[in-house]
Design a protein around this motif. Structure first.
Motif, PDB file in Angstrom:
ATOM      1  N   ARG A 137       8.240 -19.566  -4.625  1.00  0.00           N
ATOM      2  CA  ARG A 137       7.981 -18.251  -5.216  1.00  0.00           C
ATOM      3  C   ARG A 137       9.255 -17.412  -5.237  1.00  0.00           C
ATOM      4  NH1 ARG A 137       3.467 -16.950  -1.541  1.00  0.00           N
ATOM      5  NH2 ARG A 137       4.956 -15.431  -0.777  1.00  0.00           N
ATOM      6  N   ALA A 138       9.331 -16.525  -6.228  1.00  0.00           N
ATOM      7  CA  ALA A 138      10.549 -15.720  -6.402  1.00  0.00           C
ATOM      8  C   ALA A 138      10.868 -14.895  -5.156  1.00  0.00           C
ATOM      9  CB  ALA A 138      10.390 -14.804  -7.613  1.00  0.00           C
ATOM     10  N   ARG A 192      17.180 -16.989 -14.701  1.00  0.00           N
ATOM     11  CA  ARG A 192      15.745 -16.868 -14.419  1.00  0.00           C
ATOM     12  C   ARG A 192      15.223 -18.089 -13.678  1.00  0.00           C
ATOM     13  NH1 ARG A 192      15.046 -15.073 -20.047  1.00  0.00           N
ATOM     14  NH2 ARG A 192      15.321 -12.829 -19.985  1.00  0.00           N
ATOM     15  N   GLY A 219      11.826  -9.158  -5.161  1.00  0.00           N
ATOM     16  CA  GLY A 219      10.946  -9.816  -4.200  1.00  0.00           C
ATOM     17  C   GLY A 219       9.550  -9.215  -4.167  1.00  0.00           C
ATOM     18  N   GLU A 255      10.234  -8.231  -9.749  1.00  0.00           N
ATOM     19  CA  GLU A 255      10.075  -9.583  -9.229  1.00  0.00           C
ATOM     20  C   GLU A 255      11.377 -10.087  -8.605  1.00  0.00           C
ATOM     21  OE1 GLU A 255       8.020 -11.957 -12.038  1.00  0.00           O
ATOM     22  OE2 GLU A 255       7.770 -13.633 -10.652  1.00  0.00           O
ATOM     23  N   GLY A 301      13.755 -17.762  -9.997  1.00  0.00           N
ATOM     24  CA  GLY A 301      12.326 -18.049  -9.909  1.00  0.00           C
ATOM     25  C   GLY A 301      11.448 -17.216 -10.810  1.00  0.00           C
ATOM     26  N   LEU A 302      12.038 -16.559 -11.811  1.00  0.00           N
ATOM     27  CA  LEU A 302      11.227 -15.761 -12.730  1.00  0.00           C
ATOM     28  C   LEU A 302      10.460 -16.643 -13.703  1.00  0.00           C
ATOM     29  CD1 LEU A 302      13.581 -12.795 -13.658  1.00  0.00           C
ATOM     30  CD2 LEU A 302      11.651 -12.812 -12.092  1.00  0.00           C
ATOM     31  N   GLU A 304      10.188  -7.408 -14.518  1.00  0.00           N
ATOM     32  CA  GLU A 304      11.083  -8.509 -14.178  1.00  0.00           C
ATOM     33  C   GLU A 304      12.015  -8.111 -13.032  1.00  0.00           C
ATOM     34  OE1 GLU A 304      14.191 -10.856 -16.866  1.00  0.00           O
ATOM     35  OE2 GLU A 304      12.129 -11.487 -17.194  1.00  0.00           O
TER      36      GLU A 304
END
Ligand SMILES: Nc1ncnc2c1ncn2[C@@H]1O[C@H](COP(=O)(O)OP(=O)(O)O)[C@@H](O)[C@H]1O
Ligand SMILES: [Mg+2]
Lengths: 380, 236
Positions: free
Chosen positions: B70-71, B46, A251, A248, B50-51, A245
């Motif tokens: 997108r994240a 989140r 990026g 992400e 964007g998670l 997580e």
């Protein structure tokens, strides 16, 4: 917290590790490391002649299987361990069906080359021509399996990959004309090349050239994986493995990099299969049992997941230990010790995991990650 | 408005975690989002970073809808999050963790500049530069997570419980730093269970209960609101 002055920079501190042989190696200047590496490579090349070394030689070489063949076995196990290490050790994805890619590499080669293949009329290629196509197929299989599954979390991924290997085995057993079940494929050609005496280099009597070929492939794979590991790709894998997580949030395109790990792992596994088919000249559905995946995974973990030296050592051991037991009988029932290989192996793994839970050559980062996870589980 | 959530819903499978929440953050503000454990604060974060995909509603950032983006592209646009708990990379050094924060950036000179800025905000991080993230104390890990989030040079900084598990003195300190970051020009959306600190530092705040916004106001208003006092500012 204090605003004390900056701590003095510690001389040459780096993250290659600080204890044991690995720590020593990491602290050496480049030229020392280069020499050590070259000497190790030289010794590896000379391994087929290990039996000639007085005193220790006869202890090392196998008895129930000829030594060069055993070395070749080690070479493809090491390849598989290196490939699985990318998937499990670097990207942190638990793949329990890794043997599937080994099988696809081998079957791909067989389908394109063997006289028994349905495709023979159209192909009947040489081993060298078939190899890149078989590898492309393996990599594609990695992508196809990875695309839908890599969105799944750990345990689900493990189950799906397990199923994948089983599907391949079942297809192999139940398609008498396509993958030919027990009958398998005969007459898979050997790699090309002629010696000075006009005889083929890769024959049927001596496995030494196959071992050297395997060794050469291993060196190329090591260099390739090392470059990836030190690049942005490696950094992305590391981040994903340590905290997906968080990666992400930074990026990192996590699905894409996981897919890359999967495809590269598949490619290396496929290489093992292509080499295997080229040496054996024959494969059938019995060749690719699931135990194989588990064994390679055990090798990676035993050697030190996330660390190439560890994966190499682990891969070599899972092949060497059973081979070394061949041709030795136990004093009570006079059975070949090879028959007890899984029991003996189990004991060896347990002993290693108790004494060195992070593997024989641990990755320092991995050790930190494990500690961190323990903290997370423990109450504050 | 820099950030505007409108009617955002989000579900984990069948568990509906957000039921149409709307909130906004203006340029230059510190906005706090307070609520009990499980209220949906982290889920809101989140959704913004964007998670997790939202099932309904829109998220506008800098004038554009980013709810389907997108994240990684949201990071590039200027949204940066410091995750809850031990969200650092334990096997990477402090320096490597901070470099990860600049993952989407290329300009080395600017990255080095920001590295120095983080080291100035958190001198402890400079001292620990080469130490593995996992060996830091809880407070140091929080600082590292905040510093790392700054390394993408964000317009909007999302902080998920930066004071979690810290000693009172450290809590003071981390909030001081958040205010300093804000004064240097970064907009902050702050999630906290520590309502006392959050409300006294924030310009505005929202109260979240089981996936719904039940109250909003300036920090001072909510700090003196009897219901909020009762539920979140217990005489601990
Ligand atoms: N990954 C998840 N899967 C399923 N449910 C989740 C997940 N994360 C959070 N939830 C649920 O969503 C709700 C909100 O959680 P969260 O946003 O973490 O709350 P908070 O951060 O305010 O403590 C809770 O009921 C929680 O159980
Ligand atoms: Mg939370």
């Amino acid at each position: 917290m204090s605003d004390t002055a900056v701590a003095p920079p510690k001389a040459k501190q780096n993250f290659r590790g600080n204890g044991g042989v690995r720590g020593w190696f990491g602290r050496q200047p480049t030229w020392v490391r280069a020499i050590v590496t070259l000497v190790a490579l030289g010794l590896a090349i000379l391994l087929p002649y290990a039996g000639d070394v007085p005193l220790i030689g006869p202890q090392i070489v196998t008895q129930g299987i000829d030594w060069p063949s055993s070395l070749f076995n080690m070479s493809y196990y090491v390849l598989l361990a290196l490939g699985l290490n990318v998937v499990v050790g670097y990207a942190g994805l638990l793949d329990l069906g890794y043997v599937g890619f080994f099988a696809i590499g081998a079957y791909g080669t067989a389908l394109l080359t063997s006289r028994d293949s349905l495709l023979y009329a159209h192909s009947g290629w040489s081993w060298l021509a078939a190899a890149p196509v078989a590898l492309a197929i393996t990599m594609a299989a990695g992508l196809i399996l990875g695309w839908p599954t890599l969105r799944l979390r750990g345990d689900y991924l493990a189950i799906v990959t397990l199923g994948f290997a089983e599907i391949i085995r079942i297809v192999a057993t139940s398609t008498p004309n396509f993958l030919r079940g027990d009958r398998g494929f005969t007459n898979i050609p050997h790699p090309p090349g002629q010696g000075a005496d006009g005889k083929p280099i890769f024959g049927v009597t001596d496995a030494t050239p196959y071992f050297w070929l395997g060794l050469a492939v291993i060196v190329v794979v090591i260099l390739g994986v090392r470059n990836l590991d030190r690049s942005r790709v490696g950094r992305s894998w590391l981040a994903i493995r340590e905290d997906e997580e968080a990666a992400e949030i930074m990026g990192v395109r996590t699905t894409r990099f996981k897919l890359w790990a999967f495809a590269i792992g598949a490619f290396i596994g496929g290489l093992g299969g292509v080499l295997f088919a080229g040496e054996q000249g024959f494969i059938n559905s019995q060749t690719f049992v699931l135990q194989f995946s588990i064994l390679v995974l055990a090798g990676v973990v035993m050697g030190g997941s996330g660390n190439m030296a560890g994966a190499i050592l682990g891969g070599a051991l899972i092949s060497y230990i059973p081979d070394r037991l061949r041709g030795i009988s136990d004093p009570f029932f006079h059975t070949d010790l090879y028959e007890y290989r899984f029991a003996i192996f189990g004991v060896v793994i347990i002993v290693i995991m108790v004494l060195r839970p992070q593997g024989l050559i641990p990755s320092r980062r991995r050790a930190m990650e494990l500690k961190d996870r323990e903290k997370e589980v423990a109450p504050l | 408005m820099l950030l505007e959530l409108e009617n955002v819903s989000l579900a984990y499978g069948r568990i509906q975690a957000l039921h149409g929440i709307s909130l906004s953050v203006a340029q230059g503000e510190i906005v706090a989002l307070i609520g009990a454990n499980g209220a949906g604060k982290s889920t809101t974060m989140r959704a913004i970073s964007g998670l997790r995909p939202v099932s309904e509603g829109s998220i506008r950032f800098d004038g554009q809808d980013i709810s389907k983006l997108r994240a990684d592209l949201r990071v590039i646009r200027g949204v940066s999050q410091s995750p809850e708990g031990r969200g650092i990379f334990p096997g990477m050094s402090v320096r490597e963790n901070l470099e990860m924060g600049a993952y989407t950036r290329k300009n080395r000179a600017e990255i080095d500049e920001d590295l120095q800025r983080v080291f100035t905000l958190f001198p402890r991080m400079r001292e620990r530069e080469k130490q593995s993230g996992g060996t830091l104390s809880g407070g140091e890990q929080q600082m590292l997570a905040v510093g790392r989030a700054l390394m993408s040079r964000p317009k909007l900084l999302l902080l998920d419980e930066p004071s979690m598990g810290l000693a009172p003195m450290l809590i003071q300190q981390i909030f001081d730093i958040i205010v300093e970051i804000n004064q240097q020009g970064t907009t902050v959306l702050l999630v906290e269970q520590n309502a006392q600190q959050a409300l006294s530092r924030a310009h505005r705040a929202y109260v979240l209960e089981t996936g719904r916004i039940v109250k909003e106001g300036t920090g001072a208003e909510l700090l003196h609101d009897p219901a909020v006092k009762d539920a979140y500012l217990g005489v601990a």
